[in-house]
Design an enzyme around this catalytic site. Structure first.
Site, PDB file in Angstrom:
ATOM      1  N   HIS A 159       0.861  -1.188   0.000  1.00  0.00           N
ATOM      2  CA  HIS A 159       0.000   0.000   0.000  1.00  0.00           C
ATOM      3  C   HIS A 159       0.892   1.230   0.000  1.00  0.00           C
ATOM      4  O   HIS A 159       1.953   1.231   0.614  1.00  0.00           O
ATOM      5  CB  HIS A 159      -0.899   0.018   1.243  1.00  0.00           C
ATOM      6  CG  HIS A 159      -2.084   0.914   1.102  1.00  0.00           C
ATOM      7  ND1 HIS A 159      -2.010   2.265   1.323  1.00  0.00           N
ATOM      8  CD2 HIS A 159      -3.368   0.655   0.734  1.00  0.00           C
ATOM      9  CE1 HIS A 159      -3.203   2.801   1.107  1.00  0.00           C
ATOM     10  NE2 HIS A 159      -4.048   1.854   0.747  1.00  0.00           N
ATOM     11  N   ASP A 203      -8.072  -5.098  -0.166  1.00  0.00           N
ATOM     12  CA  ASP A 203      -8.549  -5.971  -1.250  1.00  0.00           C
ATOM     13  C   ASP A 203      -8.299  -7.442  -0.979  1.00  0.00           C
ATOM     14  O   ASP A 203      -8.909  -8.301  -1.627  1.00  0.00           O
ATOM     15  CB  ASP A 203      -7.880  -5.562  -2.568  1.00  0.00           C
ATOM     16  CG  ASP A 203      -8.404  -4.215  -3.041  1.00  0.00           C
ATOM     17  OD1 ASP A 203      -7.600  -3.284  -3.196  1.00  0.00           O
ATOM     18  OD2 ASP A 203      -9.633  -4.090  -3.203  1.00  0.00           O
TER      19      ASP A 203
HETATM   20  C1  SDX Z   1      -6.291   0.108  -2.929  1.00  0.00           C
HETATM   21  O1  SDX Z   1      -4.413   4.500  -1.951  1.00  0.00           O
HETATM   22  C2  SDX Z   1      -5.443   3.960  -1.370  1.00  0.00           C
HETATM   23  O2  SDX Z   1      -5.900   4.390  -0.336  1.00  0.00           O
HETATM   24  C3  SDX Z   1      -6.052   2.788  -2.116  1.00  0.00           C
HETATM   25  C4  SDX Z   1      -7.061   1.946  -1.360  1.00  0.00           C
HETATM   26  C5  SDX Z   1      -8.356   2.696  -1.123  1.00  0.00           C
HETATM   27  O3  SDX Z   1      -9.072   2.370  -0.161  1.00  0.00           O
HETATM   28  O4  SDX Z   1      -8.707   3.569  -1.986  1.00  0.00           O
HETATM   29  O5  SDX Z   1      -6.522   1.515  -0.146  1.00  0.00           O
HETATM   30  C6  SDX Z   1      -7.445   0.713  -2.197  1.00  0.00           C
HETATM   31  O6  SDX Z   1      -6.060   0.431  -4.065  1.00  0.00           O
HETATM   32  C7  SDX Z   1      -5.400  -0.849  -2.194  1.00  0.00           C
HETATM   33  C8  SDX Z   1      -4.194  -1.349  -3.051  1.00  0.00           C
HETATM   34  C9  SDX Z   1      -4.701  -2.439  -4.000  1.00  0.00           C
HETATM   35  N1  SDX Z   1      -3.593  -2.797  -4.983  1.00  0.00           N
HETATM   36  C10 SDX Z   1      -2.982  -3.972  -4.891  1.00  0.00           C
HETATM   37  O7  SDX Z   1      -3.167  -4.805  -4.011  1.00  0.00           O
HETATM   38  C11 SDX Z   1      -2.012  -4.211  -6.038  1.00  0.00           C
HETATM   39  C12 SDX Z   1      -0.704  -4.789  -5.510  1.00  0.00           C
HETATM   40  N2  SDX Z   1      -0.014  -3.745  -4.763  1.00  0.00           N
HETATM   41  C13 SDX Z   1       1.046  -3.038  -5.386  1.00  0.00           C
HETATM   42  O8  SDX Z   1       1.019  -2.922  -6.765  1.00  0.00           O
HETATM   43  C14 SDX Z   1       1.528  -1.825  -4.598  1.00  0.00           C
HETATM   44  O9  SDX Z   1       1.689  -2.217  -3.305  1.00  0.00           O
HETATM   45  C15 SDX Z   1       0.702  -0.540  -4.629  1.00  0.00           C
HETATM   46  C16 SDX Z   1       0.412  -0.113  -6.030  1.00  0.00           C
HETATM   47  C17 SDX Z   1      -0.569  -0.728  -3.882  1.00  0.00           C
HETATM   48  C18 SDX Z   1       1.516   0.545  -3.930  1.00  0.00           C
HETATM   49  O10 SDX Z   1       2.628   0.710  -4.686  1.00  0.00           O
HETATM   50  P1  SDX Z   1       3.762   1.806  -4.364  1.00  0.00           P
HETATM   51  O11 SDX Z   1       3.456   2.579  -3.142  1.00  0.00           O
HETATM   52  O12 SDX Z   1       3.991   2.559  -5.621  1.00  0.00           O
HETATM   53  O13 SDX Z   1       4.988   0.883  -3.989  1.00  0.00           O
HETATM   54  P2  SDX Z   1       6.011   0.338  -5.061  1.00  0.00           P
HETATM   55  O14 SDX Z   1       5.275  -0.157  -6.274  1.00  0.00           O
HETATM   56  O15 SDX Z   1       7.038   1.380  -5.248  1.00  0.00           O
HETATM   57  O16 SDX Z   1       6.587  -0.937  -4.314  1.00  0.00           O
HETATM   58  C19 SDX Z   1       7.638  -0.783  -3.356  1.00  0.00           C
HETATM   59  C20 SDX Z   1       8.369  -2.131  -3.351  1.00  0.00           C
HETATM   60  C21 SDX Z   1       8.758  -2.571  -4.753  1.00  0.00           C
HETATM   61  O17 SDX Z   1       9.917  -3.384  -4.614  1.00  0.00           O
HETATM   62  P3  SDX Z   1      11.259  -2.899  -5.391  1.00  0.00           P
HETATM   63  O18 SDX Z   1      10.855  -2.826  -6.861  1.00  0.00           O
HETATM   64  O19 SDX Z   1      11.578  -1.531  -4.817  1.00  0.00           O
HETATM   65  O20 SDX Z   1      12.253  -3.971  -5.077  1.00  0.00           O
HETATM   66  O21 SDX Z   1       7.502  -3.172  -2.862  1.00  0.00           O
HETATM   67  C22 SDX Z   1       7.291  -4.120  -3.905  1.00  0.00           C
HETATM   68  C23 SDX Z   1       7.659  -3.464  -5.201  1.00  0.00           C
HETATM   69  O22 SDX Z   1       8.096  -4.448  -6.138  1.00  0.00           O
HETATM   70  N3  SDX Z   1       5.851  -4.417  -3.902  1.00  0.00           N
HETATM   71  C24 SDX Z   1       5.336  -5.577  -4.239  1.00  0.00           C
HETATM   72  C25 SDX Z   1       3.952  -5.422  -4.058  1.00  0.00           C
HETATM   73  N4  SDX Z   1       3.695  -4.186  -3.620  1.00  0.00           N
HETATM   74  C26 SDX Z   1       4.890  -3.572  -3.537  1.00  0.00           C
HETATM   75  N5  SDX Z   1       5.887  -6.736  -4.668  1.00  0.00           N
HETATM   76  C27 SDX Z   1       5.046  -7.750  -4.930  1.00  0.00           C
HETATM   77  N6  SDX Z   1       3.698  -7.682  -4.773  1.00  0.00           N
HETATM   78  C28 SDX Z   1       3.134  -6.543  -4.341  1.00  0.00           C
HETATM   79  N7  SDX Z   1       1.823  -6.483  -4.194  1.00  0.00           N
END
Ligand code: SDX
Length: 376
Positions: free
Chosen positions: A262, A313
């Site tokens: 998140h 989610d």
């Molecule tokens: C919602 O914002 C809100 O409030 C949203 C929400 C709401 O109520 O409106 O809470 C609802 O959208 C919840 C989130 C639902 N999305 C997912 O579950 C999709 C999977 N999650 C990720 O794609 C990610 O965690 C995000 C998009 C939610 C957040 O991404 P960020 O803040 O941009 O973090 P990032 O992509 O920069 O990740 C940081 C690190 C990375 O590793 P490195 O590349 O630096 O080595 O964490 C890793 C990412 O690869 N990572 C994940 C991951 N989430 C982060 N690795 C694997 N699986 C994941 N889910």
């Protein structure tokens, strides 16, 4: 050219306005709607009560709540041409695309749409909260070739939605569980879809345009679309024994595991705390505990291997699935709830507005000499 500026990709951590709607402490996993902790709201309130709270920034007295319920009930029906349009869509149309189209089309039948007064926009807000559920349910029925069920006046918002999609009145426990799911998803600060709504509202475009922007944004798998992705992953995994092998391969393939991580929460999402209990309970009631058991193992392993927490989610997926709700309705259900928060934010933006227009760092070429097409 301007000297090189620090770029804040994804607006991470950037604060652009004051808001009285949601407070999130991502470090400790705390969520508050206009002063009330999400755990108290999940325990004691209803979705209708939360709609009042978000629109008025205080809890309703009984008479006020009764008036709001009557207002929502009185606005549940949608004009026949909307249902005709839904029926004309290819049945393969994703329900989020059907909702995006239906919500946008509703503007044509709303006399308030271009008024742009606080009173007219508040009336639109109530209509959209009432009608999102009807549009989603109507499309789900017509895509199966089933008759559209008119909304029932005697059921709560949550119970009526389940009735309109299934044709059966839900039992008390299921209706209450779903009502709390709507409470949990109602608002969440300046998340991507809410931000989209505010950017559109900030141009003083109409309420329906702002709501339609939000629907399109929520659809994405990095945002509201993740709940459907969680269930697809659980089905792909198939069994408890396959959770770890599947996860190891997915992480090796650099896949994003839906339902984890998140932008704000660096602790367990408080909504996941509640939904985890629902997933277990629904699994036990329906005898389909496997989805909860697999989710629990995946949650533990994701923390062990990636230090990532489950978000809203993750457990909503198995909760809805064991309720018998089809996967591709999970994100529309998110929208059926979040239209309350989107509406509150749109009203808040209109009330204290400034056009939202960030800057970019231009990195393209500069001052190139013109070349006629024959000489290129
Ligand atoms: C919602 O914002 C809100 O409030 C949203 C929400 C709401 O109520 O409106 O809470 C609802 O959208 C919840 C989130 C639902 N999305 C997912 O579950 C999709 C999977 N999650 C990720 O794609 C990610 O965690 C995000 C998009 C939610 C957040 O991404 P960020 O803040 O941009 O973090 P990032 O992509 O920069 O990740 C940081 C690190 C990375 O590793 P490195 O590349 O630096 O080595 O964490 C890793 C990412 O690869 N990572 C994940 C991951 N989430 C982060 N690795 C694997 N699986 C994941 N889910």
């Amino acid at each position: 050219m301007t000297e090189s500026q620090a770029i804040n990709q994804g607006l991470d951590g950037v604060v652009i306005a004051n808001s009285e709607l949601s407070f999130i402490d991502g470090q400790i996993g705390k969520l508050v709607y206009s002063g009330y902790n999400i755990f108290d709201l999940a325990e004691h309130s209803t979705f209708e009560e939360v709609v009042f709270l978000l629109f008025n920034k205080r809890l309703p007295r009984q008479a006020e709540l009764d008036t709001l319920k009557a207002q929502l009930v009185g606005n549940r029906a949608v004009p026949a041409p909307i249902v005709d349009m839904l029926r004309s869509l290819p049945s393969t149309t994703h329900p989020m695309a059907a909702l995006r189209t239906g919500a946008s089309m509703l503007a044509g039948w709303d006399p308030d749409v271009e008024a742009m007064t606080p009173e007219a926009n508040l009336r639109i807000a109530y209509r959209l909260v009432a009608q999102f559920a009807t549009v989603v349910a109507a499309y789900h029925r017509v895509r199966q070739g089933l008759p559209v069920l008119p909304p029932r006046d005697d059921l709560s918002h949550a119970a009526n939605f389940l009735y309109m999609i299934n044709g059966v009145e839900p039992d008390e426990a299921t209706a209450r569980t779903f009502d709390v799911c709507l409470v949990l998803h109602a608002d969440h600060g300046f998340n991507a879809s809410t931000f989209s709504a505010r950017v559109t509202a900030a141009t003083l475009s109409d309420f329906y345009s702002a709501a339609t922007s939000a629907i399109g944004t929520l659809k994405g798998p990095l945002h509201g679309g993740a709940n459907e992705g969680v269930m697809e992953a659980l089905e792909e995994i198939g069994s408890l024994e396959n959770v770890e092998p599947w996860l190891d391969q997915a992480l090796a393939d650099k896949r994003r595991i839906m339902g984890f991580g998140h932008r704000v929460y660096k602790a367990l999402d408080p909504r996941a705390v509640v939904l985890k209990k629902f997933s277990q309970r629904m699994g036990e009631i329906t005898g389909k505990r496997k989805w909860f058991d697999m989710s629990l193992k995946l949650q533990d392993l994701m923390f062990q291997k990636k230090g990532l927490y489950a978000n809203v989610d993750f457990y909503s997926a198995s909760t809805y699935y064991t309720m018998g709700i089809p996967m591709d309705l999970f994100t529309p259900i998110f929208a059926v709830s979040r239209i309350a928060g989107w509406s509150a934010h749109i009203l808040e933006q209109y009330a204290s507005n400034r056009l939202i227009r960030p800057r970019e760092q231009y990195v393209g070429p500069m001052d190139l000499p013109w070349v006629d097409i024959g000489a290129r």
